[in-house]
Design an enzyme around this catalytic site. Sequence first.
Site, PDB file in Angstrom:
ATOM      1  N   ASP A  57       9.796 -12.324   2.447  1.00 13.27           N
ATOM      2  CA  ASP A  57      10.517 -11.713   3.580  1.00 13.27           C
ATOM      3  C   ASP A  57      11.764 -12.548   3.847  1.00 13.27           C
ATOM      4  OD1 ASP A  57       8.279 -10.097   3.957  1.00 13.27           O
ATOM      5  OD2 ASP A  57       7.492 -11.295   5.618  1.00 13.27           O
ATOM      6  N   GLU A 181      -7.671 -12.687   5.845  1.00 10.55           N
ATOM      7  CA  GLU A 181      -7.541 -11.400   6.545  1.00 10.55           C
ATOM      8  C   GLU A 181      -8.196 -10.283   5.745  1.00 10.55           C
ATOM      9  OE1 GLU A 181      -3.555 -10.443   7.722  1.00 10.55           O
ATOM     10  OE2 GLU A 181      -4.019  -8.319   7.973  1.00 10.55           O
ATOM     11  N   LYS A 183      -9.500  -6.414   4.804  1.00  6.23           N
ATOM     12  CA  LYS A 183      -9.098  -5.005   4.936  1.00  6.23           C
ATOM     13  C   LYS A 183      -9.967  -4.229   3.951  1.00  6.23           C
ATOM     14  CE  LYS A 183      -5.027  -2.035   4.912  1.00  6.23           C
ATOM     15  NZ  LYS A 183      -3.602  -1.876   4.566  1.00  6.23           N
ATOM     16  N   GLU A 217      -7.700  -8.059  11.901  1.00  7.60           N
ATOM     17  CA  GLU A 217      -6.672  -7.098  12.341  1.00  7.60           C
ATOM     18  C   GLU A 217      -7.349  -5.850  12.904  1.00  7.60           C
ATOM     19  OE1 GLU A 217      -3.136  -6.339  10.010  1.00  7.60           O
ATOM     20  OE2 GLU A 217      -3.385  -4.176  10.312  1.00  7.60           O
ATOM     21  N   ASP A 255      -3.716   3.410   6.656  1.00  4.45           N
ATOM     22  CA  ASP A 255      -3.238   2.245   7.399  1.00  4.45           C
ATOM     23  C   ASP A 255      -2.065   2.632   8.306  1.00  4.45           C
ATOM     24  OD1 ASP A 255      -2.768  -0.382   8.106  1.00  4.45           O
ATOM     25  OD2 ASP A 255      -1.783  -0.911   6.233  1.00  4.45           O
ATOM     26  N   ASP A 287       0.954  -7.253  14.301  1.00  2.33           N
ATOM     27  CA  ASP A 287       1.187  -6.848  12.916  1.00  2.33           C
ATOM     28  C   ASP A 287       1.266  -5.325  12.887  1.00  2.33           C
ATOM     29  OD1 ASP A 287       1.545  -6.708  10.269  1.00  2.33           O
ATOM     30  OD2 ASP A 287      -0.470  -7.312   9.690  1.00  2.33           O
TER      31      ASP A 287
HETATM   32  C1  GLT Z   1       0.878  -6.408   5.174  1.00  4.45           C
HETATM   33  C2  GLT Z   1      -0.529  -6.124   5.656  1.00  4.45           C
HETATM   34  C3  GLT Z   1      -0.892  -6.933   6.809  1.00  4.45           C
HETATM   35  C4  GLT Z   1      -0.982  -8.401   6.512  1.00  4.45           C
HETATM   36  C5  GLT Z   1       0.320  -8.986   6.159  1.00  4.45           C
HETATM   37  C6  GLT Z   1       0.104 -10.413   5.717  1.00  4.45           C
HETATM   38  S1  GLT Z   1       1.245  -8.064   5.076  1.00  4.45           S
HETATM   39  O1  GLT Z   1       1.806  -5.819   6.015  1.00  4.45           O
HETATM   40  O2  GLT Z   1      -0.614  -4.736   5.981  1.00  4.45           O
HETATM   41  O3  GLT Z   1      -2.077  -6.519   7.401  1.00  4.45           O
HETATM   42  O4  GLT Z   1      -1.373  -9.058   7.696  1.00  4.45           O
HETATM   43  O5  GLT Z   1       0.134 -10.561   4.349  1.00  4.45           O
HETATM   44 MN    MN Z   2      -2.351  -7.874   9.147  1.00  2.30          MN
HETATM   45 MN    MN Z   3      -2.521  -3.282   8.652  1.00  2.00          MN
END
Ligand code: GLT
Ligand code: MN
Ligand code: MN
Length: 387
Positions: A57, A181, A183, A217, A255, A287
């Site tokens: 970035d 993190e 997902k 998140e 997302d 975020d």
């Molecule tokens: C990306 C992702 C996020 C993460 C970021 C960190 S980048 O946008 O969707 O959830 O936190 O790498």
């Molecule tokens: Mn994130």
């Molecule tokens: Mn996200």
Amino acid sequence: MSYQPRSEDRFTFGLWTVGNIGRDPFGGPVRGPISPVEIVHLLAEVGAWGVNFHDNDLVPIDATPAERDRIVADFKKALSDTGLVVPMATTNLFTDAAFKDGAFTSNDPKVRAYAMQKTLNSIDLGVELGAKVYVFWGGREGTETDSSKSPLDSGKRFREALNFFCEYAVDQGYDLKFALEPKPNEPRSDIYLPTVGAMLGFIATLDHPEMVGVNPEVAHEHMAGLNFTHAVAQAWDAGKLFHIDLNDQLFGRYDQDFRFGSVMLKQAFYLVKFLEDVGYSGSRHFDAHAYRTEDYEGVKNFARGCMRTYLILREKAAQFNADPEIQALLAEINTDDGSHHYLSGGYSREKVAQLKAETFDRTALGARGLPYEQLDQLTVEVLLGVR
Ligand code: GLT
Ligand code: MN
Ligand code: MN
């Protein structure tokens, strides 16, 4: 109440959030890119405390060393001109085609090595700019087909990489913690370690578990249809809530990364109440990104809205805690005559004997009404502003 953000609120945004140009899988950018320096000034204008970034970035992936130094110097100047800080940094291990099958879990040892080299350089850059938390979001660490990779090998590879980075941070004398993190999917069909609970289990298998926590998140747990506040509570209880990504997201969707509190207000309320009640003191990182309909004035409205909603919900949480009717109901729900306190504080044979000798009026226990309807309605009325 003005709901003006203050530095002690620790509100942060990533360069990639307010700098998002609105590209999606079906359409190109809707906003022209703005530079990291411009983003820092935008964030200062709206009242944020800090700015986080991925290596690329800030410094393009193909920048020369001289370009890197100039970019970093300009960025540092923007930070000192505005007073913004950099509490967190991370590595982009998902955009470049080299990472199409993962970074640390790629089947190609050269890709894994490149990902490790890129991360070491990115850790150095983050630390140089003051970051104390380093996030790992393994967006490409997963599969489309499980014919391609062994989940066991992938877990081992990911563990080895993290062990390596922990030792590197210790060896360099860096004051740095790592936050993983989770997902569940997107961009991969399935991403490894998909939830906060899975990540917490994995962290316990590392060489330096004390250096590694989670960065939950909202949107990511919601994509999996899970209760985010419960996940955060488990992380907090384990001493692992090193960072948090605040945004919003309907269950079961792609997302969305919406403005904090924009769609699931009640969930956002319980989350803010939890963070405030336990005294979470880390970054409150948004975020998220503005709707694709917005220009940069709209982006500022988006950023202000994230912080303002958080502050309004914090006020609502205090109101909930101070509401005599709500507190009376909670006291009634939690009545305790003390007759079973003997069961806490550990096991003993005497306790077993005492417990086995008791008789319980099961019918009476089941017949007791719990005023949760009333309690929930009062909660809704606090949120709707009529109390
Ligand atoms: C990306 C992702 C996020 C993460 C970021 C960190 S980048 O946008 O969707 O959830 O936190 O790498
Ligand atoms: Mn994130
Ligand atoms: Mn996200």
